[in-house]
Design a protein around this motif. Structure first.
Motif, mmCIF file in Angstrom:
data_model
loop_
_atom_site.group_PDB
_atom_site.id
_atom_site.type_symbol
_atom_site.label_atom_id
_atom_site.label_comp_id
_atom_site.label_asym_id
_atom_site.label_seq_id
_atom_site.Cartn_x
_atom_site.Cartn_y
_atom_site.Cartn_z
ATOM 1 N N UNK A 90 -23.466 -71.740 3.573
ATOM 2 C CA UNK A 90 -24.641 -71.915 3.090
ATOM 3 C C UNK A 90 -25.124 -70.677 2.278
ATOM 4 N N UNK A 91 -24.513 -69.415 2.578
ATOM 5 C CA UNK A 91 -24.811 -68.348 1.701
ATOM 6 C C UNK A 91 -24.511 -68.485 0.362
ATOM 7 N N UNK A 92 -23.067 -69.288 0.014
ATOM 8 C CA UNK A 92 -22.711 -69.481 -1.262
ATOM 9 C C UNK A 92 -23.559 -70.163 -1.950
ATOM 10 N N UNK A 93 -24.639 -71.083 -1.417
ATOM 11 C CA UNK A 93 -25.279 -71.794 -2.215
ATOM 12 C C UNK A 93 -26.544 -70.998 -2.969
ATOM 13 N N UNK A 94 -26.681 -69.794 -2.384
ATOM 14 C CA UNK A 94 -27.443 -68.844 -3.341
ATOM 15 C C UNK A 94 -26.941 -67.881 -4.042
ATOM 16 N N UNK A 95 -25.676 -67.931 -3.909
ATOM 17 C CA UNK A 95 -24.502 -66.861 -4.425
ATOM 18 C C UNK A 95 -24.364 -65.734 -3.684
ATOM 19 N N UNK A 96 -23.277 -64.889 -3.489
ATOM 20 C CA UNK A 96 -23.406 -63.713 -2.686
ATOM 21 C C UNK A 96 -23.191 -62.714 -3.501
ATOM 22 N N UNK A 147 -18.804 -78.354 3.629
ATOM 23 C CA UNK A 147 -17.662 -78.508 2.496
ATOM 24 C C UNK A 147 -18.354 -78.605 0.984
ATOM 25 N N UNK A 148 -19.345 -79.380 1.126
ATOM 26 C CA UNK A 148 -19.775 -79.834 -0.431
ATOM 27 C C UNK A 148 -20.878 -78.563 -0.781
ATOM 28 N N UNK A 149 -21.051 -77.558 0.061
ATOM 29 C CA UNK A 149 -22.089 -76.620 -0.320
ATOM 30 C C UNK A 149 -21.936 -75.933 -1.710
ATOM 31 N N UNK A 192 -28.310 -73.852 -4.823
ATOM 32 C CA UNK A 192 -29.967 -74.148 -4.697
ATOM 33 C C UNK A 192 -30.737 -74.266 -6.066
ATOM 34 N N UNK A 193 -30.240 -73.295 -7.034
ATOM 35 C CA UNK A 193 -30.840 -73.665 -8.378
ATOM 36 C C UNK A 193 -29.633 -73.905 -9.444
ATOM 37 N N UNK A 194 -30.008 -74.421 -10.417
ATOM 38 C CA UNK A 194 -29.085 -74.874 -11.459
ATOM 39 C C UNK A 194 -28.120 -75.839 -11.122
ATOM 40 N N UNK A 195 -28.145 -76.855 -10.393
ATOM 41 C CA UNK A 195 -27.054 -77.572 -9.728
ATOM 42 C C UNK A 195 -26.518 -78.427 -10.984
#
Lengths: 267, 93, 290
Positions: free
Chosen positions: A200-206, B65-67, B72-75
């Motif tokens: 989840x955190x990687x989706x906002x970048x860490x 896995x797909x995360x 969240x932005x600039x996908x």
């Protein structure tokens, strides 16, 4: 100036009272079934610790899932806003805040000037929250603190197949029946939840510094798993579950300062 | 056959849908290489057709896995969807 | 002794009017699920015997137990079976199977036999999963989805509730209708969160039956959402353990505006029956090659 922050979490209600940005009193109570009543009780407790009356609080900001029913609140702030504000106050270099509570997990990316850039939330599924770990500790008949500590003694990663807390409970019990050492089961559980939080955190970048807050930050097994999964050091502050309440108290403080400035200008 | 791999939980619906009718005509199997997590495989199904599937060990965690492919932005476009020239792959979220 | 409210009864059956020794094709299917295992034996394409048992700690033994129990009193042994197909979660661990086929394909084929060729949409609610399948007139799958990641909408989720309320799983349906007014569904999908929500409702003084009704409602709604991804085409049928729970079934039929087909067969054996049908066809194909 005296401000207060009230964080109505799904499991605990946290209150912080501040005087010009210094924490002067705190209180924490189990939310229970009547959150509104508990919130008033917790506030009274914090006030008496601070030696203050409710009228002494100049501004109170509420946050957390139950913020809409918070008594005495002047303002309400999202969990994301409160966590970010609190983390910055603790350590201005914080860029990523990972907040894992009883029922939700969230990751927040903060800009160098302290604004929320992005956030991702795990909610409405116990697999991504502290409830997951608690359920597993219960299945093993272990105290939650002991369960976290045990994980540190393990040097073996046992894979866990189940994602859902309900199915994972059965899996944990069968691992135990198969004579898997409890410390390895504990590590498996903490690794599993850490891997979900990190995804989840990687989706906002860490980005560093990374601060981890919320009730789960007390769990040493979880912190170890998080460090392994992120492959970096983490800032684990003291009293990590109070950070959003502090953020709320800071938001109240900021508001008062802002109002004073406006008043001065108008004069 | 429309195969939906994934799940629905309290937080939402997470499915990778593969139209195996389009798969059988595809000899490239680009999806297998495109996925950074190696979630795709080519298998012979119950009706003896060669089709792409999401490997069993990933089906219960595709949200995670797909995360990385879904910031969240600039996908950016999804690598698996882009790689499939026959348009057999879609994501529900 | 602790009472396990969620335990259901195991059973077996065989048709006394059929002489299996007189048949030319003995095909069988064995569906090893994570909670229950079923075995079905067919004689020349007709249903002859079956069993339904709880799955034990390992799949090969469960498969063996289920098949032996189905054959109990029939005079047949596993060696007498011409072709066996394994299916379900433990399908690759059926030691006496000639081939493994996914439960999705087997369920569709089983349902096609049980309900006839008009069935197009099948909902299978098992112990630890929930499957929605669309198929053609031959029982071949055209569209499917499966949910085995999350306990909501599965038998396990219902067991958690039955356990919380100390109600026998078989009584859930009837009790859930013993309410004056239909309550709103429990708002949390997640079983763990729904359970704390239910504990809160009980604390507020809600009677057990009303809490059960609220959960049956939530489960029905969730399953309908799952079906909507697929699109429901008539005729529609419900199989699996929850098909016996009228508390969920009637509510979901109401929400869908459709009534599930009725079958004279035991719907819990759909997967094993489909596997036995595949077995029969595969055996004949094999014989034709010889």
């Amino acid at each position: 100036m005296i401000t207060a922050g009230m964080d109505l979490g799904s499991k605990f209600i946290k209150i912080v009272i501040m005087n010009d940005g210094d924490v002067i009193a705190r209180a924490k109570m189990l939310s229970g079934f009547e959150q509104e009543v508990t919130a008033s009780e917790a506030l009274s407790e914090a006030l008496s610790k601070a030696g203050l009356q409710s009228g002494d609080i100049e501004r109170l900001t509420a946050t957390g899932v139950g913020r809409s029913i918070a008594p005495f609140a002047h303002d309400r702030l999202t969990e994301v806003g409160a966590a970010a504000r609190g983390a910055i106050a603790r350590l201005p270099e914080t860029r990523t805040v990972i907040d894992v509570g009883a029922e939700e997990g969230r990751a927040i990316l903060i800009t160098p000037d302290g604004h929320v850039k992005d956030f991702a939330i795990n909610e409405k599924c116990a697999a991504g929250s502290g409830t997951f770990t608690e359920a597993m500790a219960r299945a093993l008949e272990l105290d939650i603190v002991e369960f976290g500590r045990l994980s540190l003694q393990s040097d073996k990663a046992v894979p866990m197949n189940a994602q859902c807390a309900v199915f994972a409970e059965s899996e944990v019990v069968s691992l135990l029946h198969a004579r898997t050492p409890k410390q390895d089961i504990s590590r498996a559980v903490h690794d599993a939840i850490a891997s979900r939080i990190v995804s989840m955190a990687r989706r906002v970048s860490v980005e560093r510094e990374v601060m981890i807050i919320g009730g789960m930050a007390y769990n040493v097994g979880f912190i170890a798993s998080m460090k392994r999964a992120l492959e970096m050091e983490l800032i684990v502050p003291d009293d990590p579950d109070y950070v959003p309440a502090e953020g709320a108290a800071w938001a109240a403080h900021d508001k008062l300062v802002g109002m004073e400035k406006t008043e001065l200008k108008e004069r | 056959m429309i195969a939906n791999y994934g799940y629905m939980d309290g937080s939402g619906e997470y499915y990778i849908t593969i139209d195996t009718g389009k798969c059988t005509e595809c000899g490239h199997h680009n999806c297998v290489e495109a996925c950074p997590k190696g979630m795709f495989a080519i298998e012979t199904d119950d009706y003896d057709d060669e089709v792409a599937v999401i490997r069993e060990e990933f089906r219960k965690q595709i949200k995670y896995m797909c995360a990385e492919c879904k910031p969240v932005s600039d996908r950016p476009p999804l690598p698996c969807v882009e790689a499939c020239t026959s348009g057999a792959v879609t994501h529900s979220w | 002794m602790t009472v396990e409210y969620w335990r259901w009864k195991e059973y077996n059956w065989h048709d006394e009017n059929i002489d299996p020794k007189a048949g030319s094709v003995l095909s069988a299917g064995c569906d090893v699920g994570s909670v229950s295992s079923q075995a079905v034996v067919m004689v020349d394409g007709g249903l002859y015997a079956y069993s339904n048992m709880r799955t034990g700690s390992d799949s090969p033994h469960s498969a063996l137990d289920a098949m032996n129990w189905a054959l109990e009193g029939t005079g047949l042994k596993i060696e007498d079976l011409h072709y066996v197909v394994g299916t379900g979660y433990g399908r690759v661990n059926v030691p006496f199977a000639h081939r493994a086929i996914t439960e999705i394909a087997c369920h569709a084929r089983g349902a096609n036999f049980m309900y006839g060729p008009s069935v197009r949409t099948i909902l299978d609610m098992g112990g630890q999963d929930c499957k929605a399948i669309r198929c053609d007139h031959r029982g071949k799958v055209t569209n499917f989805l499966m949910n085995d990641k999350c306990a909501a909408g599965t038998g396990r989720g219902m067991e958690v509730f039955a356990d919380l309320l100390s109600v026998s799983i078989e009584d859930v349906g009837d009790l859930s209708f013993d309410v004056e007014e239909e309550p709103e569904p429990v708002s949390s999908t997640c079983v763990v969160f729904a359970k704390s929500e239910a504990a809160g409702l009980l604390r507020q003084g809600w009677p057990k039956n009303l809490v059960l009704a609220a959960y049956c409602n939530a489960m029905a709604h969730r399953v309908v959402t799952l079906l909507e991804r697929l699109g429901v085409e008539k005729e529609f049928a419900i199989t699996g353990g929850i098909a016996k729970n009228i508390g969920v079934v009637r509510r979901l039929e109401k929400e869908l505006g459709l009534t599930g087909l009725k079958s004279d067969y035991d719907t819990q054996i759909a997967g094993a029956l489909g596997a036995a049908l595949f077995a029969g066809a595969l055996y004949e194909k094999q014989q034709a090659k010889k």
